[in-house]
Scaffold this active site. Sequence first.
Site, PDB file in Angstrom:
ATOM      1  N   LYS A 278      -9.710  14.173   0.338  1.00 48.91           N
ATOM      2  CA  LYS A 278      -9.216  12.780  -0.735  1.00 48.91           C
ATOM      3  C   LYS A 278      -8.902  13.622  -1.851  1.00 48.91           C
ATOM      4  CE  LYS A 278      -8.906   8.330  -2.399  1.00 48.91           C
ATOM      5  NZ  LYS A 278      -9.586   6.751  -2.264  1.00 48.91           N
TER       6      LYS A 278
ATOM      7  N   ARG B 134      -2.923   0.966  -6.813  1.00 46.60           N
ATOM      8  CA  ARG B 134      -4.051   0.575  -7.799  1.00 46.60           C
ATOM      9  C   ARG B 134      -2.867  -0.403  -8.696  1.00 46.60           C
ATOM     10  NH1 ARG B 134      -5.405   6.557 -10.032  1.00 46.60           N
ATOM     11  NH2 ARG B 134      -6.512   6.373  -8.071  1.00 46.60           N
TER      12      ARG B 134
ATOM     13  N   LYS C 178      -9.946  10.163 -11.820  1.00 50.33           N
ATOM     14  CA  LYS C 178     -10.976  10.279 -10.678  1.00 50.33           C
ATOM     15  C   LYS C 178     -10.925  11.849 -10.314  1.00 50.33           C
ATOM     16  CE  LYS C 178     -10.112   5.970  -9.298  1.00 50.33           C
ATOM     17  NZ  LYS C 178     -10.354   4.386  -7.856  1.00 50.33           N
TER      18      LYS C 178
ATOM     19  N   LYS D 287      -5.639  12.942   2.570  1.00 54.06           N
ATOM     20  CA  LYS D 287      -5.443  11.827   1.460  1.00 54.06           C
ATOM     21  C   LYS D 287      -4.793  11.849   0.542  1.00 54.06           C
ATOM     22  CE  LYS D 287      -6.209   7.215  -0.174  1.00 54.06           C
ATOM     23  NZ  LYS D 287      -6.251   6.379  -1.067  1.00 54.06           N
TER      24      LYS D 287
ATOM     25  N   SER E 158       0.607   5.053  -1.312  1.00 55.85           N
ATOM     26  CA  SER E 158       1.466   3.817  -1.725  1.00 55.85           C
ATOM     27  C   SER E 158       2.895   4.887  -2.470  1.00 55.85           C
ATOM     28  CB  SER E 158       1.226   3.124  -3.174  1.00 55.85           C
ATOM     29  OG  SER E 158       0.506   4.239  -3.240  1.00 55.85           O
TER      30      SER E 158
ATOM     31  N   TYR F 180       2.790   2.186   5.454  1.00 54.37           N
ATOM     32  CA  TYR F 180       3.218   0.957   5.081  1.00 54.37           C
ATOM     33  C   TYR F 180       3.784   0.919   6.180  1.00 54.37           C
ATOM     34  CZ  TYR F 180      -0.823   1.532   1.070  1.00 54.37           C
ATOM     35  OH  TYR F 180      -1.950   1.935   0.639  1.00 54.37           O
TER      36      TYR F 180
HETATM   37  C1  PBG Z   1      -9.639   3.286  -3.278  1.00 51.47           C
HETATM   38  C2  PBG Z   1      -8.266   3.694  -2.224  1.00 51.47           C
HETATM   39  C3  PBG Z   1      -7.301   4.207  -3.173  1.00 51.47           C
HETATM   40  C4  PBG Z   1      -6.333   4.643  -2.328  1.00 51.47           C
HETATM   41  C5  PBG Z   1      -6.689   4.118  -0.800  1.00 51.47           C
HETATM   42  N1  PBG Z   1      -8.420   3.584  -1.175  1.00 51.47           N
HETATM   43  C6  PBG Z   1      -7.212   4.824  -4.705  1.00 51.47           C
HETATM   44  C7  PBG Z   1      -8.091   5.267  -5.485  1.00 51.47           C
HETATM   45  O1  PBG Z   1      -8.369   6.564  -4.953  1.00 51.47           O
HETATM   46  O2  PBG Z   1      -7.707   5.321  -6.561  1.00 51.47           O
HETATM   47  C8  PBG Z   1      -4.940   4.823  -2.195  1.00 51.47           C
HETATM   48  C9  PBG Z   1      -3.788   3.949  -1.208  1.00 51.47           C
HETATM   49  C10 PBG Z   1      -3.068   4.228  -1.594  1.00 51.47           C
HETATM   50  O3  PBG Z   1      -2.002   4.889  -2.633  1.00 51.47           O
HETATM   51  O4  PBG Z   1      -1.879   4.153  -0.671  1.00 51.47           O
HETATM   52  N2  PBG Z   1     -10.817   4.156  -2.842  1.00 51.47           N
END
Ligand code: PBG
Length: 329
Positions: free
Chosen positions: A199, A209, A222, A253, A279, A318
Amino acid sequence: MTPAPFPLFRARRLRRSPALRALVRESSLSPADLIWPIFLTAGEDGEPVASMPGVHRRSIAGAVEAAREARGLGIPALCLFPYTAMAERTADCAAAWSPENLPNRAIREIKDAVPEIAVMTDIALDPYNIDGHDGFLRGGSVANDETVEALVRMALAQAEAGADILGPSDMMDGRIGAIRRALEAEGHRDVTILSYAAKYASAFYGPFRDAVGASAALRGDKATYQMDPANGDEALRMVARDLSEGADMVMVKPGMPYLDICRRVKEAFGVPTFAYQVSGEYAMLRAAAAHGWLDGERTMLESLIAFRRAGCDGVLTYFAPEAARLLSG
Ligand code: PBG
């Protein structure tokens, strides 16, 4: 194998008709390859998410309805993410492991009403945390080991509620092993873990978010726990590590900008591999389609078949219900 020289070989012979193209098609996409992420709210069903046109937050009843819809469309799994208002966030994140939190109540109701649907969860503290981070911020950095203890509690509460697939998305070190050991110790032998193994610290998570109410909360980025977008070899080490700790499936991801990682992971390990079309990827395609700049349906399906071609077994998207509807004609 090199093809015969022209004109003995003409590539276009096999592209001439839909029938011939179908015969030689290398990858396939079906509703069974999709995991549908949905957002939960304690408020009214149907709150729109501004940066994700076509996506709205669902009450628990709305989530059960989504599970029925998924079943009807042949989508095997839903993934649940709770929206949490700023006022409900706390420094200790205790709601994360409450059996009565929104996802845990939704898991029980979905498994009760539509048991055939696999329910996937998210394990990370960001929906509950006052600062929007996936773990406890201590002196400017997220504390790994203390966070893992909280994640284990969170995982056990989800397993207890009846989750089929746990999705640790936090990127703390050692969390897969800690969660797996706790599951075994508590008798949850058959609960699967789909690890967010590779990730990345991505700007493509922006709309998500907003959807979970973390945008206003998040301070900083992060990058001290999620991966550097410049790294590829490291993704293979992360996948190897998570498999050695007891992950059943792994995820890359975001999706589309990281197709090279999907391919390398599948080739190196041959394990069930998923991509998360996040997203921001969804928002880009939707926005361009809304302007008439892209054909929305065709770009959606093309983006999804690309994951299959890259070696993924499935995709979190989605677009799941819309894509499933198109795929089943
Ligand atoms: C949180 C999490 C995130 C997503 C899935 N779980 C966001 C992040 O790490 O800030 C992102 C999913 C998306 O953008 O569709 N742990």
